[in-house]
Design a protein around this motif. Structure first.
Motif, PDB file in Angstrom:
ATOM      1  N   ARG A  12       0.849  -1.193   0.000  1.00 23.45           N
ATOM      2  CA  ARG A  12       0.000   0.000   0.000  1.00 23.45           C
ATOM      3  C   ARG A  12       0.881   1.238   0.000  1.00 23.45           C
ATOM      4  O   ARG A  12       1.752   1.398   0.860  1.00 23.45           O
ATOM      5  N   GLU A  15      -3.767   5.957   0.325  1.00 23.57           N
ATOM      6  CA  GLU A  15      -5.087   5.510   0.763  1.00 23.57           C
ATOM      7  C   GLU A  15      -5.752   4.610  -0.271  1.00 23.57           C
ATOM      8  O   GLU A  15      -6.372   3.601   0.072  1.00 23.57           O
ATOM      9  N   ASP A  16      -5.617   4.953  -1.545  1.00 21.43           N
ATOM     10  CA  ASP A  16      -6.240   4.185  -2.618  1.00 21.43           C
ATOM     11  C   ASP A  16      -5.219   3.779  -3.679  1.00 21.43           C
ATOM     12  O   ASP A  16      -5.573   3.569  -4.840  1.00 21.43           O
ATOM     13  N   ARG A  45      -9.386  -4.174  -0.875  1.00 18.05           N
ATOM     14  CA  ARG A  45      -8.816  -3.559   0.329  1.00 18.05           C
ATOM     15  C   ARG A  45      -9.458  -2.205   0.625  1.00 18.05           C
ATOM     16  O   ARG A  45      -9.612  -1.837   1.787  1.00 18.05           O
ATOM     17  N   THR A  46      -9.853  -1.470  -0.399  1.00 19.03           N
ATOM     18  CA  THR A  46     -10.507  -0.191  -0.150  1.00 19.03           C
ATOM     19  C   THR A  46     -11.943  -0.374   0.323  1.00 19.03           C
ATOM     20  O   THR A  46     -12.501   0.521   0.959  1.00 19.03           O
ATOM     21  N   ASP A  49     -11.704  -1.289   4.237  1.00 18.28           N
ATOM     22  CA  ASP A  49     -11.398  -0.198   5.173  1.00 18.28           C
ATOM     23  C   ASP A  49     -12.357   0.980   5.039  1.00 18.28           C
ATOM     24  O   ASP A  49     -12.068   2.083   5.497  1.00 18.28           O
ATOM     25  N   ALA A  50     -13.530   0.740   4.401  1.00 18.76           N
ATOM     26  CA  ALA A  50     -14.477   1.831   4.159  1.00 18.76           C
ATOM     27  C   ALA A  50     -15.409   2.081   5.335  1.00 18.76           C
ATOM     28  O   ALA A  50     -16.289   2.951   5.255  1.00 18.76           O
ATOM     29  N   ARG A  81     -13.111   5.085  -5.673  1.00 21.36           N
ATOM     30  CA  ARG A  81     -14.284   4.636  -4.899  1.00 21.36           C
ATOM     31  C   ARG A  81     -15.535   5.238  -5.542  1.00 21.36           C
ATOM     32  O   ARG A  81     -15.896   6.387  -5.287  1.00 21.36           O
ATOM     33  N   ARG A  91     -16.049  -0.197  -7.298  1.00 24.52           N
ATOM     34  CA  ARG A  91     -14.701   0.359  -7.396  1.00 24.52           C
ATOM     35  C   ARG A  91     -14.203   0.250  -8.833  1.00 24.52           C
ATOM     36  O   ARG A  91     -14.446  -0.743  -9.516  1.00 24.52           O
ATOM     37  N   THR A  93     -10.597   0.229 -10.857  1.00 26.89           N
ATOM     38  CA  THR A  93      -9.167   0.063 -10.650  1.00 26.89           C
ATOM     39  C   THR A  93      -8.442   0.235 -11.981  1.00 26.89           C
ATOM     40  O   THR A  93      -8.821  -0.382 -12.985  1.00 26.89           O
TER      41      THR A  93
END
Length: 287
Positions: A12, A15-16, A45-46, A49-50, A81, A91, A93
């Motif tokens: 990571r 944050e994104d 992963r995003t 942790d939302a 996001r 999402r 990517t």
């Protein structure tokens, strides 16, 4: 398999934002299933942790392979996001090298919910233990490429009606079935299991196109590349247990072929449905 799990463990960097690396390949390009699986992990992963009330798992992916990736360069994964609703999250990517996208993908996630439940059942096929293994085939060949595949292949593949590695099969059928299983333990949550399934499927999705036209992976002048990929997960999956792919190809034209697959667990549950269109080109007859 441990090498695959290592490249799916992204670093990571924001944050994104995430960074990943690639496994070596015979063709010198990044394997499409790898960047697809890495993009799924980054998106997941995003979601994790939302701050959502309940965990959400990926249920569908739609992606486009835009450019071949360079094995010697890291891949940056930028996640956008798009939405976190009451039941679903979305999402986007982008997988980037040198700031240029090599894959763009949208993933939808859903919290576990009750609802209607039905599924197709698998056909009656021989058990994987009764079929020849691609690993044994590659191990027994005195060839550098075969030795590479025997050493580095993360999945054991067992075709029901003959493989396409060394030559075409006798029949020109657009259908095939095969069993596939990770060659080592995969201990992880459903995000990792579903990413590993995405990793594995890219290597076989276009085989029904080759089989229909009596081609093999050794056909002189054959050029194959994934163009886009769609995947739906219906139920939980465990990739270190045998999975049955029931495949077909409804169409090929214009240098493109479409491959479809239904993926069943060993117990007969429909776990996933996959569609992939790819470039499939061969030299014209007599050239």
């Amino acid at each position: 398999m441990s090498a695959v799990l290592a490249v799916l463990d992204l670093e990571r960097t924001g944050e994104d934002s995430f960074t990943g690396h690639s496994l070596p390949q015979l063709n010198g390009r990044v394997y499409g299933g790898q960047v697809l699986a890495q993009s799924l992990v980054a998106a997941g992963r995003t979601v994790a942790d939302a701050g959502l009330k309940a965990p959400r798992l990926p249920h569908s992916v739609h992606g486009y392979f835009l450019r071949p990736g360079n094995l010697d360069k890291p891949i940056t994964f930028e996640v956008e996001r798009l939405r976190d609703g009451r039941s679903f999250s979305a999402r986007r990517t982008h997988a980037l090298q040198d700031g240029t996208p090599i894959l763009s993908m949208i993933t939808s996630f859903q919290a576990a919910q009750p609802g209607l439940d039905h599924a197709e059942t698998p056909p009656d096929v021989p058990a994987p233990e009764d079929l020849p293994s691609a690993v044994d085939l590659f191990t027994g060949l005195d060839d550098p490429a075969a030795r590479f595949l025997a050493r580095t292949g993360a999945f054991d593949v067992r075709h029901v009606a003959g493989h396409l590695y060394l030559g075409p099969t006798r029949d020109a059928s657009e259908s095939q079935a095969l069993w596939i299983r990770a060659r080592g333990p995969v201990e992880g949550d459903q995000l990792l299991q579903r990413a590993a399934l995405a990793y594995s499927c890219d290597q076989v999705m276009l085989e029904p196109v080759l089989r229909r036209h009596r081609l093999s992976w050794l056909t002189p002048g054959l050029s194959v590349a994934s163009l886009d990929h769609a995947m739906w997960w219906h139920r939980d999956v465990q990739v270190d247990d045998w999975l049955l792919y029931v495949q077909g190809s409804p169409s090929a034209q214009g240098g493109r072929g479409l491959g479809l697959a239904r993926v069943f667990t060993r117990s007969g549950e429909l776990a996933a449905t996959i569609a992939q269109e790819g470039m499939v080109r061969v030299p014209p007859p007599g050239s």
